[in-house]
Design a protein around this motif. Structure first.
Motif, short mmCIF file in Angstrom:
data_model
loop_
_atom_site.label_atom_id
_atom_site.label_comp_id
_atom_site.label_asym_id
_atom_site.label_seq_id
_atom_site.Cartn_x
_atom_site.Cartn_y
_atom_site.Cartn_z
N ASP A 1 11.50 -5.82 5.94
CA ASP A 1 11.31 -6.61 7.16
C ASP A 1 11.59 -8.07 6.84
OD1 ASP A 1 9.79 -6.93 9.96
OD2 ASP A 1 9.06 -8.46 8.57
N ILE A 2 12.17 -8.80 7.78
CA ILE A 2 12.57 -10.19 7.53
C ILE A 2 11.38 -11.08 7.18
CG2 ILE A 2 12.49 -10.72 10.00
CD1 ILE A 2 14.81 -12.26 7.30
N ASP A 3 10.22 -10.86 7.81
CA ASP A 3 9.05 -11.68 7.49
C ASP A 3 8.52 -11.37 6.10
OD1 ASP A 3 8.40 -13.29 9.98
OD2 ASP A 3 8.55 -11.28 10.83
N VAL A 4 8.70 -10.13 5.65
CA VAL A 4 8.28 -9.77 4.30
C VAL A 4 9.26 -10.33 3.27
CG1 VAL A 4 7.79 -7.83 2.75
CG2 VAL A 4 7.06 -7.75 5.15
N SER B 1 6.17 -4.20 3.52
CA SER B 1 7.15 -4.15 4.60
C SER B 1 6.84 -3.03 5.59
CB SER B 1 8.56 -3.94 4.00
OG SER B 1 9.54 -3.97 5.03
N ASP B 2 6.47 -1.86 5.08
CA ASP B 2 6.13 -0.74 5.97
C ASP B 2 4.94 -1.10 6.85
OD1 ASP B 2 8.17 0.74 4.88
OD2 ASP B 2 6.88 1.88 3.52
N PHE B 3 3.96 -1.82 6.30
CA PHE B 3 2.79 -2.22 7.07
C PHE B 3 3.19 -3.19 8.18
CE2 PHE B 3 -0.91 -5.07 7.69
CZ PHE B 3 -1.84 -4.14 8.14
N VAL B 4 4.01 -4.18 7.85
CA VAL B 4 4.41 -5.18 8.85
C VAL B 4 5.27 -4.52 9.93
CG1 VAL B 4 5.80 -7.25 9.22
CG2 VAL B 4 4.21 -7.14 7.29
N LYS B 5 6.16 -3.64 9.54
CA LYS B 5 6.96 -2.92 10.55
C LYS B 5 6.05 -2.14 11.48
CE LYS B 5 11.15 -2.35 7.71
NZ LYS B 5 12.00 -1.36 6.99
N HIS C 1 -6.67 1.11 11.04
CA HIS C 1 -7.17 1.77 9.83
C HIS C 1 -6.14 2.79 9.31
CE1 HIS C 1 -10.16 3.84 7.20
NE2 HIS C 1 -9.53 4.93 7.59
N ASN C 2 -5.60 3.60 10.21
CA ASN C 2 -4.66 4.64 9.79
C ASN C 2 -3.34 4.05 9.31
OD1 ASN C 2 -6.34 6.89 10.21
ND2 ASN C 2 -5.89 6.87 12.40
N LEU C 3 -2.89 2.95 9.93
CA LEU C 3 -1.67 2.29 9.46
C LEU C 3 -1.87 1.74 8.06
CD1 LEU C 3 1.17 1.09 9.82
CD2 LEU C 3 0.08 -0.91 10.90
N TYR C 4 -2.98 1.06 7.84
CA TYR C 4 -3.25 0.52 6.51
C TYR C 4 -3.34 1.65 5.49
CZ TYR C 4 -5.23 -1.85 2.55
OH TYR C 4 -5.42 -2.32 1.27
N LYS C 5 -4.05 2.70 5.83
CA LYS C 5 -4.25 3.82 4.91
C LYS C 5 -2.93 4.44 4.47
CE LYS C 5 -6.50 8.40 4.81
NZ LYS C 5 -7.37 9.33 5.57
N SER C 6 -1.94 4.49 5.35
CA SER C 6 -0.67 5.14 5.05
C SER C 6 0.36 4.21 4.42
CB SER C 6 -0.08 5.75 6.33
OG SER C 6 0.26 4.73 7.27
N THR C 7 0.04 2.93 4.30
CA THR C 7 1.00 1.96 3.74
C THR C 7 0.35 1.20 2.59
OG1 THR C 7 0.36 0.35 5.48
CG2 THR C 7 2.32 1.75 5.90
N LEU C 8 -0.25 0.07 2.87
CA LEU C 8 -0.88 -0.76 1.82
C LEU C 8 -2.03 -0.06 1.11
CD1 LEU C 8 -1.00 -4.21 3.67
CD2 LEU C 8 0.59 -3.54 1.88
N GLY C 9 -2.67 0.87 1.81
CA GLY C 9 -3.87 1.49 1.27
C GLY C 9 -3.64 2.78 0.50
#
Length: 266
Positions: free
Chosen positions: A7-10, A32-36, A252-260
């Motif tokens: 992602d461009i911001d990442v 990047s996956d989290f920001v997307k 919570h689920n987004l974080y768990k599947s990416t950064l977490g």
């Protein structure tokens, strides 16, 4: 590393870290996956967040780099917190903390979403973050209160030693969980509520006092007022949303599947 696919911001986040003399975070793809995901879910607005896992940030030195739409608010490791693979470790009964220069507005809505592992009951409050003013009044504290059944609490400070409190059932120490404090202060009545692991939110508690969120700039891991009010454990993530409506289950689920990944979040 799929740098071309970031992602461009990442990419800009990674560039700030590299330009400061550090290596690109090894797990930049998860960032990047989290920001997307935030952008797809319309959560990429009015946000600051800090990934604290060493592979998702500089991982060395005293600067903790942030991302978000609200500006650059890098954190500073103060009094010796330690970078680790699962987050920044803060020792029990110390004044270790992560300082930022973000100062909330007087009456803004906010959601503070965190991922923490609390390890002990040595501190009265396992403080996640705070804007408590060491002076006469103002600010809030978000913490796990070990002497209240490990419940999570949101506290607004009316005056020195006097507070208004809301709580939500906590969890056993020694494992990672997410906790969110929702503050609706740009309306009447003002309210506080807490959710844990994206589950059912506690009933909002009304705060009729004149207390405002403004106090001191946001401190992560301590109030800095006392070693009995500091985090004992690790913090993997903290996001500050300057908005009211956040679906914490989705977050919570987004974080768990990416950064977490690897933290074994519920």
């Amino acid at each position: 590393m799929r740098f071309y696919d970031l992602d461009i911001d990442v990419k800009n986040y990674a560039k700030r870290i590299i330009d400061a003399g550090y290596k690109c975070p090894p797990d930049i793809n998860s960032v990047s996956d989290f920001v997307k995901g935030l952008k797809i879910l319309n959560l990429w607005e009015e946000i600051i967040f800090w990934p604290f896992r060493s592979t998702q940030n500089a991982g060395t030195g005293t600067t903790v780099y942030n991302l978000g739409t609200m500006g650059i608010y890098n954190g500073t490791l103060t009094n010796g917190p330690i970078w680790q693979a699962n987050g920044i470790f803060l020792a029990d009964a110390t004044t270790q903390h992560i300082a930022t220069n973000y100062l909330p507005e007087i009456n803004e809505d906010a959601n503070i979403f965190s991922v923490v592992e609390c390890n002990g009951g040595g501190a009265q409050f396992n403080v996640i973050c705070s804007t408590r003013n060491a002076g006469p009044n103002g600010g809030f504290t978000f913490a796990q209160r070990w002497n209240l059944g490990d419940n999570f609490v949101g506290i607004t400070w009316v005056s020195t030693g006097t507070w208004s409190e809301s709580s939500q059932t906590g969890f056993s120490n020694g494992s990672f969980h997410s906790a969110n404090l929702r503050l609706t202060y740009n309306t009447s009545p003002r309210t506080r509520s807490i959710s844990v692991d994206g589950n059912t939110e506690s009933s909002p508690v009304s705060d009729s006092s004149s207390t405002s969120l403004i106090g001191a700039p946001l401190i992560i891991g301590s109030e800095t007022t006392s070693s009995s009010r500091a985090l004992s454990g690790q913090i993997a993530f903290l996001a500050y949303f300057r908005r009211r409506n956040i679906n914490t289950n989705i977050l919570h689920n987004l974080y768990k599947s990416t950064l977490g990944k690897g933290l074994n979040l519920p």
